[in-house]
Design an enzyme around this catalytic site. Structure first.
Site, PDB file in Angstrom:
ATOM      1  N   GLU A 112       9.426  26.270 -17.380  1.00 27.58           N
ATOM      2  CA  GLU A 112      10.775  26.104 -17.364  1.00 27.58           C
ATOM      3  C   GLU A 112      11.185  24.992 -17.522  1.00 27.58           C
ATOM      4  OE1 GLU A 112      11.900  29.714 -14.639  1.00 27.58           O
ATOM      5  OE2 GLU A 112      11.122  28.093 -13.588  1.00 27.58           O
ATOM      6  N   CYS A 125      15.277  18.045 -17.449  1.00 28.05           N
ATOM      7  CA  CYS A 125      14.069  17.966 -16.561  1.00 28.05           C
ATOM      8  C   CYS A 125      13.139  18.927 -17.148  1.00 28.05           C
ATOM      9  CB  CYS A 125      14.505  18.573 -15.169  1.00 28.05           C
ATOM     10  SG  CYS A 125      13.197  18.746 -14.076  1.00 28.05           S
TER      11      CYS A 125
END
Ligand code: SAH
Ligand code: SF4
Length: 375
Positions: A112, A125
């Site tokens: 992710e 991120c």
């Protein structure tokens, strides 16, 4: 929370092969890209055309590279632009300002990454590994163990994807140019050292050879792998270093951050201080505040003493209210206790700011990335 439409999916491989991703343009530095094109029987300048598309214009689809002859496009697409990341699910919250994508990699591994828009910047991120082998008990990623390291291009492609999402205006109220990258997604970046360093080079090399981000705007967060911190200091890449400390005493840190049994608090802090001395970059100390576990007033004072004893101006502390993870018995500190913790550090002369963690409702905040729930 909003579920965003995703691309149609091929069925996942029945028995995924675990392994290194196929070679991609973003694995290669500009000289190696030119050599690869020549090997394919193409002129070397095609490498620059491809780089301009990928890093300069954020075009990832070879079919859209219409200034290349069709035959060259096919050859190049197969050899240098394989699809590395397939979006499985995209979620958004904060009015669209926080967006998380779950990716399936070529071998079925899942990772992710999260895009966060702020008034003054857009930050992505990224994950550096599928899973993580470090086993911190408060972190969802750590619970499933390590699947594998990501390749350089698998890391870079997460950023290029989100850079194009931001460029298309998907973040209301934020600049369209992606400016910051934090290695705070899944994985321990310094346990995948060579590929992470190469990825940082791709992200910070001037466009169109790379993405042209400022080195100061790249943060590498580590659990405290001391030799790798020293190596990073010597790379000539003065990125920001964040050290995940979470406890100022070895007894507790041995439990919260198991790698502490190898490199103790003092060794990790000394390495962080050396990083500051070599690079001139102020280091961040991350400290997830866990109710009645590591939030005691004496631990704040001990941390303040340990940091100020090593000098002034070299460090700041980011307490992070603990984000909930499945099955964990721990919760975030009481707000009054958190305030006292912050005040005590400041009284020791240590600049301290509580991190605004984004994306809790989509399990996209610090420590919540687990990539287990494909639809
Ligand atoms: N492996 C690296 C980077 C990824 S984790 C590291 O540990 O530094 C990014 C940050 O989120 C780290 O500081 C990590 O300790 C923190 N974190 C992990 N789980 C968390 C949780 N449940 N709540 C708040 N922060 C968490
Ligand atoms: Fe790995 Fe970082 Fe999670 Fe620890 S906190 S398990 S090092 S991702």
């Amino acid at each position: 929370m909003t579920a965003l439409p995703v691309l149609p999916l091929d069925p996942p491989d029945a028995e995924p092969r675990r392994g290194i991703a196929p070679r991609h343009l973003a694995d290669l530095d500009p000289a190696a890209r030119r050599a690869a094109l020549v090997e394919l029987g193409e002129p070397a300048y095609r490498a620059d055309q491809l780089s301009t598309h990928y890093f300069g214009r954020l075009v990832r689809d070879p079919a859209a590279m219409t200034d290349l002859p069709a035959a060259a496009r096919d050859r190049v697409a197969t050899a240098l632009l394989p699809r590395l990341l397939t979006p499985v699910r995209e979620l958004a919250c904060d009015g669209g300002d926080t967006r998380k994508t779950l990716w399936r990699l070529h071998d079925g591994a899942l990772v992710e990454s999260v895009l966060m828009g702020y008034p003054d910047r857009a930050t992505v991120c990224v994950s550096s590994q599928a899973g993580c082998g470090m086993g911190c008990p408060f972190c969802a990623t750590g619970q499933a163990g390590l699947t594998r390291n990501l390749s350089t291009a698998e890391i870079v492609d997460q950023v290029v994807w989100f850079a194009s999402v931001a460029a298309a205006g998907a973040l209301p109220g934020s600049p369209r140019r992606l400016s910051h990258v934090v290695f705070m997604g899944m994985g321990e970046p310094l346990a995948n050292y060579a590929r992470v360093v190469e990825a940082v080079r791709r992200l910070t090399d001037p466009a169109p050879g790379g993405l042209g981000l400022s080195q100061r705007h790249v943060t590498v967060s580590t659990v405290g792998l001391v030799p790798a911190i020293d190596n990073l200091a010597g790379e000539g890449l003065p990125v920001t270093l964040a050290l995940s400390l979470h406890a100022p005493d070895d007894e507790l840190r041995d439990e919260l951050v198991p790698v502490n049994t190898r490199w103790k608090v003092a060794e990790a802090l000394d390495a962080a201080h050396r990083y500051y001395e070599t690079t001139g970059r102020r280091v961040s100390i991350e400290y997830a505040l866990i109710r009645d576990v590591n939030d005691h007033y004496w631990r704040a004072d001990l941390l303040g003493r340990l940091l100020s004893a090593r000098g002034r101006g070299w460090v700041h502390v980011n307490p992070i209210p603990l984000n909930p993870t499945p099955g964990s018995r721990w919760t975030a500190s009481d707000p009054a206790v958190q305030d006292d913790f912050v005040d005590r550090l400041r009284r020791h002369g240590v600049p301290t700011t509580v991190r605004d963690t984004r994306g809790r409702e989509i399990d996209g905040a610090c420590g919540q990335l687990a990539a287990v729930s494909a639809p």
